[in-house]
Motif scaffolding. Structure first.
Motif, PDB file in Angstrom:
ATOM      1  N   SER A 168       0.838  -1.195   0.000  1.00 49.20           N
ATOM      2  CA  SER A 168       0.000   0.000   0.000  1.00 49.20           C
ATOM      3  C   SER A 168       0.872   1.244   0.000  1.00 49.20           C
ATOM      4  O   SER A 168       2.066   1.197   0.319  1.00 49.20           O
ATOM      5  N   ASP A 169       0.258   2.372  -0.328  1.00 49.37           N
ATOM      6  CA  ASP A 169       1.002   3.627  -0.297  1.00 49.37           C
ATOM      7  C   ASP A 169       1.450   3.962   1.123  1.00 49.37           C
ATOM      8  O   ASP A 169       2.544   4.500   1.339  1.00 49.37           O
ATOM      9  N   GLU A 205       5.348   4.658   2.310  1.00 45.80           N
ATOM     10  CA  GLU A 205       5.770   5.894   2.959  1.00 45.80           C
ATOM     11  C   GLU A 205       6.478   5.620   4.284  1.00 45.80           C
ATOM     12  O   GLU A 205       7.280   6.441   4.750  1.00 45.80           O
ATOM     13  N   ASP A 254      -2.238   3.774  -6.665  1.00 42.94           N
ATOM     14  CA  ASP A 254      -1.831   3.690  -5.266  1.00 42.94           C
ATOM     15  C   ASP A 254      -0.354   3.988  -5.050  1.00 42.94           C
ATOM     16  O   ASP A 254       0.105   4.042  -3.901  1.00 42.94           O
ATOM     17  N   LEU A 255       0.395   4.160  -6.124  1.00 47.38           N
ATOM     18  CA  LEU A 255       1.800   4.520  -5.974  1.00 47.38           C
ATOM     19  C   LEU A 255       1.940   5.919  -5.393  1.00 47.38           C
ATOM     20  O   LEU A 255       1.114   6.800  -5.676  1.00 47.38           O
ATOM     21  N   PRO A 256       2.976   6.159  -4.605  1.00 46.14           N
ATOM     22  CA  PRO A 256       3.247   7.531  -4.163  1.00 46.14           C
ATOM     23  C   PRO A 256       3.770   8.368  -5.325  1.00 46.14           C
ATOM     24  O   PRO A 256       3.964   7.856  -6.433  1.00 46.14           O
TER      25      PRO A 256
END
Length: 350
Positions: free
Chosen positions: A70-71, A75, A131-133
């Motif tokens: 998940s993003d 992070e 969903d990528l940053p």
């Protein structure tokens, strides 16, 4: 889709490339040594094999184990280390300290100019593009469909700050809507510094082309990726050649080599490496850890889909190579013993 639509966009003015030692008078890019092009007789033999040679176990008969990411998870990765995540085939997501980078992003269902035919994915990507940053940079090795994907580039257009690619490839992504100010082309041995990360284009032994009229009109490349916390090598597609020793002497040792180990065959051995050659390239590069790529996602050759992994495990055990075989989506953080250990001896393909 018509045949004419398969032709790649080409640059009409080749003046910027005339100073490249890889660019010849015929307006094409070349390898360091002469490589036998696919002659009609060889192409006929390959087509004949495709029609009549029995292929066994070239695709998995059950779902491949994935680790969805998940993003939020991304992070939370360390901001003072390097984390590597295989998303499939040769698509790699990197967190280099505080920066996110993507290499050869292919999120399409098929590695093909067609949506209804061509090599189909064995598995879905562990994360969607949405969903990528925010991505600091995308690196492209060459323009084949399993490395330069129109759908992915278009979807990433507003999420990526920089696109870095070998000479001649910018026209294609600009045609797909990428802002020219975001695109940088590099010749072999040229570099660009983006904050704390230095990207260097290095030689590879391969070819390019997306259609029937653009053979070798764009350059192909391997890449050195040096951040504050690590020194990485990404091979792109390549046959084995002396250039690995030169790269290793000039830029090594490497904390991790990400080396093509898949889609090899006797009929195209000069432009794709066997597992034995990938292992030798790793040694030439003075690599510390080896991550085999270009496998596990598409059926692109005659060997079984598990053969690259099985051969590499055997070779690594024999030659004392520190081999990493993480599942797709599994995070590997360098200088984190638990994370690295978790990527060894998984045998997930069995």
């Amino acid at each position: 889709m018509t045949i004419s639509s398969l032709n790649a966009v080409t640059v009409e003015n080749d003046a910027p490339y005339l100073t490249s030692s890889q660019y010849n008078a015929a307006g094409k890019f070349t390898n360091q040594k002469m490589v036998d092009e696919f002659s009609f007789s060889r192409l006929f033999r390959i087509v004949k094999r495709s029609l009549f040679e029995k292929k066994q176990n070239t695709a998995p008969d059950k779902l491949i184990p994935l680790e969805s990411i998940s993003d939020t998870q991304l992070e939370q990765l360390p901001s003072d280390k390097t984390s590597i995540i295989r998303l499939g085939h040769s698509t790699i997501l990197l967190k280099l300290d505080k920066q996110f980078w993507l290499i050869d992003p292919v999120f399409s269902e098929r590695a093909s100019p067609f949506s209804f035919m061509g090599p189909k994915r064995f598995h879905q990507p562990p994360i969607s593009i949405n969903d990528l940053p925010e991505i600091d940079g995308v690196i492209i090795s060459h323009n084949h469909y399993d490395h330069l994907d129109e759908y992915s580039i278009k979807q990433l257009a507003n999420k990526v700050k920089h696109f870095i690619m070998p000479l001649g490839n910018s026209a294609q992504v600009i045609d797909w809507g990428i802002n020219p100010d975001k695109v940088t082309e590099l010749d072999w041995w040229q570099s660009i510094q983006i904050e704390g990360t230095k990207i260097t284009a290095t030689p590879a032994q391969h070819f390019s082309g997306r259609g029937i009229s653009d053979r070798n009109k764009t350059l192909w490349s391997s890449w050195v990726i040096k951040s504050e916390s690590s020194n990485l090598f990404f091979s792109g597609d390549t046959g084995y050649f002396d250039g690995f020793k030169e790269i290793g002497n000039q830029y090594g040792p490497f904390d991790l080599t990400m080396l093509e180990t898949g889609a090899y065959d006797k009929d195209w051995s000069e432009v794709h490496m066997s597992p034995t050659e990938s292992a030798q390239a790793h040694k030439d590069l003075k690599g510390k850890k080896l991550l085999p790529i270009h496998n596990g996602t598409f059926d692109l050759a005659f060997h079984s889909w598990t053969d690259p992994f099985e051969q590499m495990v055997e070779i690594a055990n024999r030659d004392w190579i520190d081999l990493l075989t993480p599942k797709m989506g599994q995070v590997v953080t360098l200088n984190n013993d638990d994370s690295v250990d978790a990527a060894r001896d998984l045998f997930w393909w069995r």
